[in-house]
Design a protein around this motif. Structure first.
Motif, PDB file in Angstrom:
ATOM      1  N   SER A 106      -4.398   0.945   6.497  1.00  8.50           N
ATOM      2  CA  SER A 106      -5.544   0.438   5.731  1.00  8.50           C
ATOM      3  C   SER A 106      -5.316   0.374   4.158  1.00  8.50           C
ATOM      4  CB  SER A 106      -6.612   1.202   5.822  1.00  8.50           C
ATOM      5  OG  SER A 106      -6.582   2.507   5.156  1.00  8.50           O
ATOM      6  N   HIS A 107      -4.164   1.071   3.524  1.00  4.28           N
ATOM      7  CA  HIS A 107      -3.930   0.951   2.011  1.00  4.28           C
ATOM      8  C   HIS A 107      -2.965  -0.193   1.767  1.00  4.28           C
ATOM      9  CE1 HIS A 107      -2.108   2.200  -1.755  1.00  4.28           C
ATOM     10  NE2 HIS A 107      -3.277   3.030  -1.728  1.00  4.28           N
ATOM     11  N   PRO A 108      -3.527  -1.146   0.898  1.00  4.60           N
ATOM     12  CA  PRO A 108      -2.794  -2.181   0.635  1.00  4.60           C
ATOM     13  C   PRO A 108      -1.454  -1.914  -0.088  1.00  4.60           C
ATOM     14  CG  PRO A 108      -4.730  -1.888  -0.789  1.00  4.60           C
ATOM     15  CD  PRO A 108      -5.021  -0.891   0.395  1.00  4.60           C
ATOM     16  N   GLU A 109      -0.602  -2.579   0.055  1.00  2.90           N
ATOM     17  CA  GLU A 109       0.745  -2.330  -0.589  1.00  2.90           C
ATOM     18  C   GLU A 109       0.735  -3.140  -2.035  1.00  2.90           C
ATOM     19  OE1 GLU A 109       2.626  -0.313   0.610  1.00  2.90           O
ATOM     20  OE2 GLU A 109       1.346  -0.003   2.236  1.00  2.90           O
ATOM     21  N   ASP A 110      -0.100  -2.714  -3.112  1.00  2.00           N
ATOM     22  CA  ASP A 110      -0.392  -3.270  -4.327  1.00  2.00           C
ATOM     23  C   ASP A 110      -0.447  -2.037  -5.331  1.00  2.00           C
ATOM     24  OD1 ASP A 110      -3.064  -2.404  -3.698  1.00  2.00           O
ATOM     25  OD2 ASP A 110      -3.759  -4.433  -3.374  1.00  2.00           O
ATOM     26  N   SER A 112      -3.212  -0.445  -5.783  1.00  2.00           N
ATOM     27  CA  SER A 112      -4.323   0.175  -5.778  1.00  2.00           C
ATOM     28  C   SER A 112      -4.060   1.625  -5.745  1.00  2.00           C
ATOM     29  CB  SER A 112      -4.860  -0.097  -4.263  1.00  2.00           C
ATOM     30  OG  SER A 112      -4.910  -1.457  -3.955  1.00  2.00           O
ATOM     31  N   LYS A 129       4.996   1.412   9.507  1.00  2.00           N
ATOM     32  CA  LYS A 129       3.962   0.245   9.224  1.00  2.00           C
ATOM     33  C   LYS A 129       4.637  -0.966   8.858  1.00  2.00           C
ATOM     34  CE  LYS A 129       0.705  -0.978   5.473  1.00  2.00           C
ATOM     35  NZ  LYS A 129      -0.086  -0.402   4.259  1.00  2.00           N
TER      36      LYS A 129
END
Length: 207
Positions: A106-110, A112, A129
């Motif tokens: 669920s963690h965006p690769e940006d 964040s 992933k």
């Protein structure tokens, strides 16, 4: 007296388990008479019959609440297991409804913000992933998490081979690496073998 009277029933259960295991192993590449593989299968089948099936509400509750924890000292554990305990098998197990994998997926690769410790730990599974997103881009989120829970096992197995003791053991056939996946929502266990960079097709217990 109680112990003696329970022995025939226990033996009957073990007999049924053995018959089910032999039937289940037919057609799979895992050796049907490998005592270590059989021990895993017998153990899970016993757990399924005597714990999982008798406590459905408990495992439904567990399926809803999973939280990841960080674990250190893997290298020391591996070294002690191989050199001191002389283990001949390493079983890497993933499980359903994994909170860590859900966080990873669920963690965006940006840019964040990260959790300082959890996300640093989860980065180890990032290759799993990436592979899941490449191979299953249109699957829903829950399915992607399930795929990643299993793929992270394979990723861990690959990482294990970076340890010289493991690499040498596999190369010399003195060490076998197995992958497993425990689905405690449905009471199933998948088992597969890792050997010489190849992974056998998993089979489920029970089918």
């Amino acid at each position: 007296m109680a112990t003696q009277s329970s022995e025939p029933a226990t033996e009957e259960v073990n007999k049924l388990i053995r018959e089910e295991v032999i039937t289940e192993l037919n057609g799979h590449s895992l050796p049907p008479f490998d005592p270590d593989v059989q021990r895993i299968i017998y153990g899970f089948t016993y757990f399924k019959l005597n714990n999982f099936d008798k406590n459905p509400e408990l495992y439904k509750e567990l399926a809803l609440h999973q939280s990841p924890r960080r674990d250190n000292g893997v290298g020391a554990v591996i070294e002690y297991a191989i050199q001191a305990l002389k283990v001949s098998n390493i079983l890497v197990i993933g499980h359903s409804r994994c909170g860590g994998i859900k966080r990873l997926m669920s963690h965006p690769e940006d840019s964040s913000p990260d959790y300082d410790f959890i996300d640093d730990w989860l980065k180890i599974a990032l290759p799993a992933k990436i592979k899941v997103l490449e191979e299953h881009p249109y699957a829903d989120f829950e399915k992607q998490c399930t795929f990643c829970e299993k793929e992270s096992v394979n990723n861990s197995i690959v990482n294990l081979k970076t340890y010289p003791l493991v690499k040498n053991g596999v190369s010399e056939k003195s060490l076998q690496i197995l992958g497993g996946y425990y689905d405690f929502v449905n009471g199933k266990f998948e088992l597969w073998e890792y050997e010489s960079e190849s992974i056998t097709i998993p089979f489920s217990i029970p089918e």
